[in-house]
Motif scaffolding. Sequence first.
Motif, PDB file in Angstrom:
ATOM      1  N   ASP A   1      25.051 106.432  11.566  1.00 35.72           N
ATOM      2  CA  ASP A   1      26.324 105.886  11.095  1.00 35.72           C
ATOM      3  C   ASP A   1      26.098 104.582  10.356  1.00 35.72           C
ATOM      4  N   VAL A   2      26.260 104.629   9.034  1.00 36.54           N
ATOM      5  CA  VAL A   2      26.125 103.418   8.223  1.00 36.54           C
ATOM      6  C   VAL A   2      27.483 102.728   8.125  1.00 36.54           C
ATOM      7  N   MET A   3      27.456 101.419   7.959  1.00 32.84           N
ATOM      8  CA  MET A   3      28.708 100.673   7.873  1.00 32.84           C
ATOM      9  C   MET A   3      28.484  99.320   7.222  1.00 32.84           C
ATOM     10  N   ILE A   4      29.577  98.652   6.910  1.00 25.47           N
ATOM     11  CA  ILE A   4      29.548  97.296   6.398  1.00 25.47           C
ATOM     12  C   ILE A   4      30.017  96.349   7.494  1.00 25.47           C
ATOM     13  N   ASP A   5      29.261  95.289   7.730  1.00 24.93           N
ATOM     14  CA  ASP A   5      29.705  94.197   8.587  1.00 24.93           C
ATOM     15  C   ASP A   5      30.276  93.108   7.680  1.00 24.93           C
ATOM     16  N   ARG A   6      31.577  92.929   7.753  1.00 26.89           N
ATOM     17  CA  ARG A   6      32.270  91.970   6.875  1.00 26.89           C
ATOM     18  C   ARG A   6      32.695  90.746   7.681  1.00 26.89           C
ATOM     19  N   TYR A   7      32.417  89.572   7.134  1.00 28.69           N
ATOM     20  CA  TYR A   7      32.777  88.315   7.785  1.00 28.69           C
ATOM     21  C   TYR A   7      33.758  87.549   6.907  1.00 28.69           C
ATOM     22  N   LEU A   8      34.933  87.267   7.457  1.00 32.18           N
ATOM     23  CA  LEU A   8      35.924  86.433   6.793  1.00 32.18           C
ATOM     24  C   LEU A   8      35.958  85.114   7.553  1.00 32.18           C
ATOM     25  N   ASP A   9      35.414  84.070   6.935  1.00 28.97           N
ATOM     26  CA  ASP A   9      35.252  82.795   7.619  1.00 28.97           C
ATOM     27  C   ASP A   9      36.161  81.736   6.999  1.00 28.97           C
ATOM     28  N   GLY A  10      36.735  80.915   7.833  1.00 29.11           N
ATOM     29  CA  GLY A  10      37.610  79.866   7.320  1.00 29.11           C
ATOM     30  C   GLY A  10      37.894  78.814   8.365  1.00 29.11           C
TER      31      GLY A  10
ATOM     32  N   THR B   1       8.339 101.620   5.030  1.00 26.65           N
ATOM     33  CA  THR B   1       9.018 102.256   3.900  1.00 26.65           C
ATOM     34  C   THR B   1      10.136 103.111   4.484  1.00 26.65           C
ATOM     35  N   VAL B   2      11.377 102.810   4.113  1.00 26.22           N
ATOM     36  CA  VAL B   2      12.529 103.359   4.827  1.00 26.22           C
ATOM     37  C   VAL B   2      13.361 104.277   3.939  1.00 26.22           C
ATOM     38  N   LEU B   3      13.728 105.426   4.504  1.00 25.85           N
ATOM     39  CA  LEU B   3      14.735 106.313   3.930  1.00 25.85           C
ATOM     40  C   LEU B   3      15.938 106.284   4.861  1.00 25.85           C
ATOM     41  N   LEU B   4      17.141 106.195   4.302  1.00 29.16           N
ATOM     42  CA  LEU B   4      18.348 106.079   5.098  1.00 29.16           C
ATOM     43  C   LEU B   4      19.319 107.193   4.731  1.00 29.16           C
ATOM     44  N   ALA B   5      19.765 107.949   5.738  1.00 35.16           N
ATOM     45  CA  ALA B   5      20.702 109.050   5.515  1.00 35.16           C
ATOM     46  C   ALA B   5      21.992 108.791   6.282  1.00 35.16           C
ATOM     47  N   GLY B   6      23.124 108.889   5.574  1.00 31.14           N
ATOM     48  CA  GLY B   6      24.403 108.649   6.226  1.00 31.14           C
ATOM     49  C   GLY B   6      25.560 109.002   5.317  1.00 31.14           C
TER      50      GLY B   6
ATOM     51  N   LEU C   1      28.694  99.478  -0.275  1.00 30.38           N
ATOM     52  CA  LEU C   1      27.587  99.683   0.655  1.00 30.38           C
ATOM     53  C   LEU C   1      26.335 100.126  -0.090  1.00 30.38           C
ATOM     54  N   ARG C   2      26.506 101.011  -1.061  1.00 31.61           N
ATOM     55  CA  ARG C   2      25.347 101.438  -1.853  1.00 31.61           C
ATOM     56  C   ARG C   2      24.733 100.248  -2.595  1.00 31.61           C
ATOM     57  N   GLN C   3      25.571  99.350  -3.109  1.00 34.37           N
ATOM     58  CA  GLN C   3      25.061  98.184  -3.826  1.00 34.37           C
ATOM     59  C   GLN C   3      24.335  97.233  -2.874  1.00 34.37           C
ATOM     60  N   LEU C   4      24.860  97.089  -1.659  1.00 36.34           N
ATOM     61  CA  LEU C   4      24.176  96.263  -0.667  1.00 36.34           C
ATOM     62  C   LEU C   4      22.797  96.829  -0.351  1.00 36.34           C
ATOM     63  N   LEU C   5      22.686  98.156  -0.304  1.00 33.83           N
ATOM     64  CA  LEU C   5      21.380  98.783  -0.092  1.00 33.83           C
ATOM     65  C   LEU C   5      20.439  98.486  -1.250  1.00 33.83           C
ATOM     66  N   ARG C   6      20.943  98.635  -2.467  1.00 31.17           N
ATOM     67  CA  ARG C   6      20.097  98.357  -3.641  1.00 31.17           C
ATOM     68  C   ARG C   6      19.674  96.890  -3.677  1.00 31.17           C
TER      69      ARG C   6
ATOM     70  N   ALA D   1      19.570 104.466  -1.773  1.00 29.26           N
ATOM     71  CA  ALA D   1      20.859 105.056  -1.383  1.00 29.26           C
ATOM     72  C   ALA D   1      20.898 106.549  -1.715  1.00 29.26           C
ATOM     73  N   ASP D   2      19.748 107.144  -1.969  1.00 26.05           N
ATOM     74  CA  ASP D   2      19.701 108.542  -2.406  1.00 26.05           C
ATOM     75  C   ASP D   2      20.225 109.516  -1.347  1.00 26.05           C
ATOM     76  N   LEU D   3      20.092 109.162  -0.070  1.00 23.75           N
ATOM     77  CA  LEU D   3      20.523 110.055   1.005  1.00 23.75           C
ATOM     78  C   LEU D   3      21.866 109.617   1.608  1.00 23.75           C
ATOM     79  N   ILE D   4      22.588 108.761   0.898  1.00 28.70           N
ATOM     80  CA  ILE D   4      23.930 108.366   1.309  1.00 28.70           C
ATOM     81  C   ILE D   4      24.930 109.240   0.566  1.00 28.70           C
ATOM     82  N   MET D   5      25.690 110.034   1.318  1.00 36.70           N
ATOM     83  CA  MET D   5      26.642 110.961   0.721  1.00 36.70           C
ATOM     84  C   MET D   5      28.076 110.532   1.018  1.00 36.70           C
ATOM     85  N   ALA D   6      29.001 110.983   0.182  1.00 37.82           N
ATOM     86  CA  ALA D   6      30.410 110.632   0.336  1.00 37.82           C
ATOM     87  C   ALA D   6      31.194 111.768   0.966  1.00 37.82           C
TER      88      ALA D   6
END
Length: 306
Positions: free
Chosen positions: A5-14, A53-58, A69-74, A80-85
């Motif tokens: 399970d891939v995901m984004i950890d987003r931080y909103l700080d203030g 050397t890592v391959l990630l599938a999710g 998320l794909r841009q964060l990987l790049r 991001a070749d094994l990341i599907m929508a």
Amino acid sequence: MVIGDVMIDRYLDGKVDRISPEAPVPVLALGKEDNRLGGAANVALNLKALGATVLLAGIVGEDPNGPLLRQLLRDADLSADLIMADPSRPTTVKTRLTANGQQLMRVDREVTTDLVGAPQEGLLTKIHRTIDAGNVDLVLFQDYNKGVLYSEFTQRLLELCRQRDIPTVVDPKNKGFWSFQQCTLFKPNLREIQQQVEMVVKPTLNSLDLVADIIFEKLSCKSVMITLSEHGIYVNDGKKSSLHATDARDVADVSGAGDTVISIAACGLAAGMALPDIAKLANRAGAQVIAKRGVVAVDLAALREA
């Protein structure tokens, strides 16, 4: 290869300096937004930091967070070749609201139903082709119960790995906990295993030996690692067991510590390290990341100096 399970950890700080007139809640004056790789993607980031050397599938959704998320990987030099929508679900995002060094709230955007149909078959086909290409030395299953690693899917992948003689490492969650038959290394944490067995599980060698026997009987796995938070790490290779105290001194944020430990375990297993040595190294790495705020990857240079 990391599958999960891939995901984004987003931080909103203030800053918070007043209470809302609409309800008795703090008003966050947003200062900055930070998006980081989370879940299985953070495990991939840790593995890369360790020199693998890592391959990630999710799976991501067909929404603005999918391309992000794909841009964060790049940006992290990860493929991001094994990341599907999957158009039926959003990209999983954990949003943490923080102020003055404290977390105020976490908001999760997710769908946790099992991945089925065309997205599941498409992901399985891509994984199968990649493994058949002969470029995979180890497969790590990273489960956060967001729907990718449901029982049928994991069983098909585990069988494929057994056929190809590829070691498998598993970091399970509650749903589908006992689905990972005949894996090489099974690594729950103490709370997870306490929720799965009827006996009282304590962070002692005798108690953990008993619960490891249950794991071996149910899964026919080759080895067990149980992370114990402030009590360290327990390991058992089916013949010998040992308990290793934690190295943690400063605790700023425990988020992502489990990702670091499983990454060390996977690299150590692939390198042929003994389980006690893996546990000691994982303790050092875990202590390093929990001393920092937010989900961060291990620092290999600092780990070498520890």
